[in-house]
Structures are given as C-alpha cells and as structure tokens.
Design a protein around this motif. Structure first.
Motif, PDB file in Angstrom:
ATOM      1  N   ALA A 169       0.838  -1.193   0.000  1.00  0.00           N
ATOM      2  CA  ALA A 169       0.000   0.000   0.000  1.00  0.00           C
ATOM      3  C   ALA A 169       0.874   1.244   0.000  1.00  0.00           C
ATOM      4  O   ALA A 169       1.946   1.271   0.609  1.00  0.00           O
ATOM      5  CB  ALA A 169      -0.912   0.006   1.224  1.00  0.00           C
ATOM      6  N   THR A 170       0.409   2.263  -0.692  1.00  0.00           N
ATOM      7  CA  THR A 170       1.109   3.544  -0.702  1.00  0.00           C
ATOM      8  C   THR A 170       0.104   4.653  -0.410  1.00  0.00           C
ATOM      9  O   THR A 170      -1.083   4.543  -0.725  1.00  0.00           O
ATOM     10  CB  THR A 170       1.788   3.827  -2.060  1.00  0.00           C
ATOM     11  N   GLY A 171       0.585   5.719   0.199  1.00  0.00           N
ATOM     12  CA  GLY A 171      -0.267   6.855   0.501  1.00  0.00           C
ATOM     13  C   GLY A 171       0.578   8.037   0.913  1.00  0.00           C
ATOM     14  O   GLY A 171       1.805   7.930   1.028  1.00  0.00           O
ATOM     15  N   LYS A 172      -0.054   9.160   1.141  1.00  0.00           N
ATOM     16  CA  LYS A 172       0.683  10.345   1.585  1.00  0.00           C
ATOM     17  C   LYS A 172      -0.206  11.214   2.459  1.00  0.00           C
ATOM     18  O   LYS A 172      -1.436  11.142   2.401  1.00  0.00           O
ATOM     19  CB  LYS A 172       1.222  11.139   0.390  1.00  0.00           C
ATOM     20  N   LEU A 173       0.426  12.019   3.285  1.00  0.00           N
ATOM     21  CA  LEU A 173      -0.281  12.923   4.179  1.00  0.00           C
ATOM     22  C   LEU A 173       0.593  14.137   4.439  1.00  0.00           C
ATOM     23  O   LEU A 173       1.808  14.118   4.197  1.00  0.00           O
ATOM     24  CB  LEU A 173      -0.620  12.203   5.497  1.00  0.00           C
ATOM     25  N   LYS A 174      -0.032  15.195   4.903  1.00  0.00           N
ATOM     26  CA  LYS A 174       0.712  16.380   5.317  1.00  0.00           C
ATOM     27  C   LYS A 174       0.889  16.318   6.828  1.00  0.00           C
ATOM     28  O   LYS A 174      -0.095  16.360   7.579  1.00  0.00           O
ATOM     29  CB  LYS A 174      -0.028  17.648   4.892  1.00  0.00           C
ATOM     30  N   ARG A 175       2.121  16.223   7.274  1.00  0.00           N
ATOM     31  CA  ARG A 175       2.373  16.026   8.697  1.00  0.00           C
ATOM     32  C   ARG A 175       1.935  17.228   9.532  1.00  0.00           C
ATOM     33  O   ARG A 175       1.538  17.072  10.690  1.00  0.00           O
ATOM     34  CB  ARG A 175       3.846  15.702   8.945  1.00  0.00           C
ATOM     35  N   SER A 176       1.953  18.423   8.932  1.00  0.00           N
ATOM     36  CA  SER A 176       1.531  19.610   9.674  1.00  0.00           C
ATOM     37  C   SER A 176       0.062  19.532  10.062  1.00  0.00           C
ATOM     38  O   SER A 176      -0.352  20.092  11.084  1.00  0.00           O
ATOM     39  CB  SER A 176       1.790  20.876   8.850  1.00  0.00           C
ATOM     40  N   GLU A 177      -0.742  18.835   9.255  1.00  0.00           N
ATOM     41  CA  GLU A 177      -2.160  18.694   9.564  1.00  0.00           C
ATOM     42  C   GLU A 177      -2.390  17.816  10.788  1.00  0.00           C
ATOM     43  O   GLU A 177      -3.477  17.824  11.377  1.00  0.00           O
ATOM     44  CB  GLU A 177      -2.912  18.133   8.357  1.00  0.00           C
ATOM     45  N   PHE A 178      -1.353  17.062  11.154  1.00  0.00           N
ATOM     46  CA  PHE A 178      -1.436  16.210  12.342  1.00  0.00           C
ATOM     47  C   PHE A 178      -0.663  16.823  13.511  1.00  0.00           C
ATOM     48  O   PHE A 178      -0.400  16.152  14.506  1.00  0.00           O
ATOM     49  CB  PHE A 178      -0.908  14.816  12.024  1.00  0.00           C
ATOM     50  N   GLY A 179      -0.294  18.085  13.368  1.00  0.00           N
ATOM     51  CA  GLY A 179       0.380  18.783  14.459  1.00  0.00           C
ATOM     52  C   GLY A 179       1.873  18.562  14.542  1.00  0.00           C
ATOM     53  O   GLY A 179       2.515  18.978  15.508  1.00  0.00           O
ATOM     54  N   VAL A 180       2.460  17.902  13.531  1.00  0.00           N
ATOM     55  CA  VAL A 180       3.911  17.684  13.509  1.00  0.00           C
ATOM     56  C   VAL A 180       4.496  18.710  12.541  1.00  0.00           C
ATOM     57  O   VAL A 180       4.639  18.461  11.343  1.00  0.00           O
ATOM     58  CB  VAL A 180       4.258  16.244  13.069  1.00  0.00           C
ATOM     59  N   LYS A 181       4.825  19.892  13.056  1.00  0.00           N
ATOM     60  CA  LYS A 181       5.170  21.030  12.210  1.00  0.00           C
ATOM     61  C   LYS A 181       6.647  21.424  12.251  1.00  0.00           C
ATOM     62  O   LYS A 181       7.044  22.385  11.587  1.00  0.00           O
ATOM     63  CB  LYS A 181       4.323  22.235  12.629  1.00  0.00           C
ATOM     64  N   THR A 182       7.445  20.717  13.005  1.00  0.00           N
ATOM     65  CA  THR A 182       8.845  21.090  13.167  1.00  0.00           C
ATOM     66  C   THR A 182       9.571  21.206  11.823  1.00  0.00           C
ATOM     67  O   THR A 182       9.537  20.280  11.009  1.00  0.00           O
ATOM     68  CB  THR A 182       9.571  20.064  14.059  1.00  0.00           C
TER      69      THR A 182
END
Length: 203
Positions: A169-182
């Motif tokens: 399986a492959t996928g992608k997400l924006k980490r900033s949307e999960f509160g990981v903004k460093t």
C-alpha cells in the motif's frame, strides 16, 4: 577420490535437509479464503519518506505493527482493516535523529504512543487493486487518508503452514495537519508512506 567424497557429502546434505515445497502464491482474489486475518509483525514493514531541505528524500520506518483484516473476496468492498503502529518503533539510519523523532518536538511517543488506521471505505479498482480510505490517527489528530493497495499474493506459507495474504500500500499525508510542524517547510511537509503488509488467517 575427492570427486567421490564430494558426491557422497552432497548426497548426505540433500537427504538431511528438510524438503520445503511451495505452491506459487495466487493473485486471483477468487482463490483467497474469506475470514479474519492478523498482521504478521515479523514480515510487515511501514516505510516513510520526506524531503530533506530539497536535497534528498530521507527515509525511515516503523515496526511491531499489529492489527486485523476482515476479508470477503466475493465482496471486496466489505473488507475491513484496523492496524496499530507503536510510534516509538520509528527508526532511521541516524541514532541521534531517531531519538529526536521520538521526542516532543516531533512525534512525541511518550504522549501519543500509537499511530492507528481504521478503514471506513474500500473501493475495488481492478482485479487486484483497491483504494482504501480510513481514519488515520497520529500525534493525537485523526484525519482521513486514502491508500492505494495492491494484492501481492496469497496462499500457504511453506514454513509455518499458515494461510497468508500480502498487500503493498502507498499513501501520503501532510504532517503539519497532524500537528507535527517542526522545520516545515525546510523539512518537507508531505510524508510518503509505503506499507508491505503480511496477514495470517486466524482459526
């Protein structure tokens, strides 16, 4: 004499080695057994990749995955997937970076120990493909994510004799949307996931 000795030794090794026969795994969904499958944590890998300052695509992974898969090959849209990934299992090729990722500036494994994915919709996209949408919870935030899933193979594991099915399986997400903004955008916001999943049928 040396040739005879080598032949005898080769025959002895052949006779003493266990015979392991394997029927080739199938990619035909109609031949897969319906039922409940559990993640095989020893052969399931979750990889991730993110842009490092635009110079390279830096990769790492997670391990110790657990979860279940409900399969109904005659009705693939009814499949249900639920997995849990311990955040502290994150790993990279740098021990220093691995420790940093577990800390509160990044994944905060102490406060948010698990990442989970629970499917909400399965849409078949061909004989051995599907788009699986589900709720991904990471860093205390839950958002929908869609995975492109491909059947790798199904059959009987020749070593433990368990009915096994595997997917990629492959996928992608924006980490900033999960509160990981460093360090966004210096370190890429878009996180690419690759999952090699193996599941064993439960009796």
């Amino acid at each position: 004499m040396k040739s005879l000795t080598a032949s005898i030794l080769g025959l002895a090794l052949t006779l003493s080695a266990p015979a392991i026969a394997q029927t080739a795994p199938t990619r035909d969904p109609a031949q897969i057994q319906a039922g409940t499958y559990a993640v095989d944590p020893n052969h399931t890998q979750v990889g991730w990749r993110v842009s490092h300052m635009g110079f390279s695509n830096y990769a790492g992974g997670f391990s110790d995955v657990s979860g279940t898969l409900e399969l109904q090959p005659k009705n693939p849209a009814a499949a249900k997937l639920s997995v849990k990934i311990p955040v502290a299992s994150v790993t990279t090729t740098s021990a220093k970076l691995t420790d940093e990722l577990k800390g509160d500036q990044w994944l905060d494994a102490a406060k948010f120990p698990d990442m989970t994915f629970v499917s909400t919709k399965v849409v078949p996209a061909g004989k051995d493909h599907a788009k699986v949408t589900g709720d991904l919870t990471l860093h205390g935030v839950t958002k929908p994510v869609t995975l492109d899933v491909t059947l790798v193979g199904a059959g009987t594991n020749p070593l433990n004799k368990k009915t096994t099915v595997g997917f990629e399986a492959t996928g992608k997400l924006k980490r900033s949307e999960f509160g990981v903004k460093t360090y966004v955008p210096l370190i890429g916001d878009e996180l690419h996931l690759t999952i090699a999943g193996a599941f064993e049928k439960q009796d």
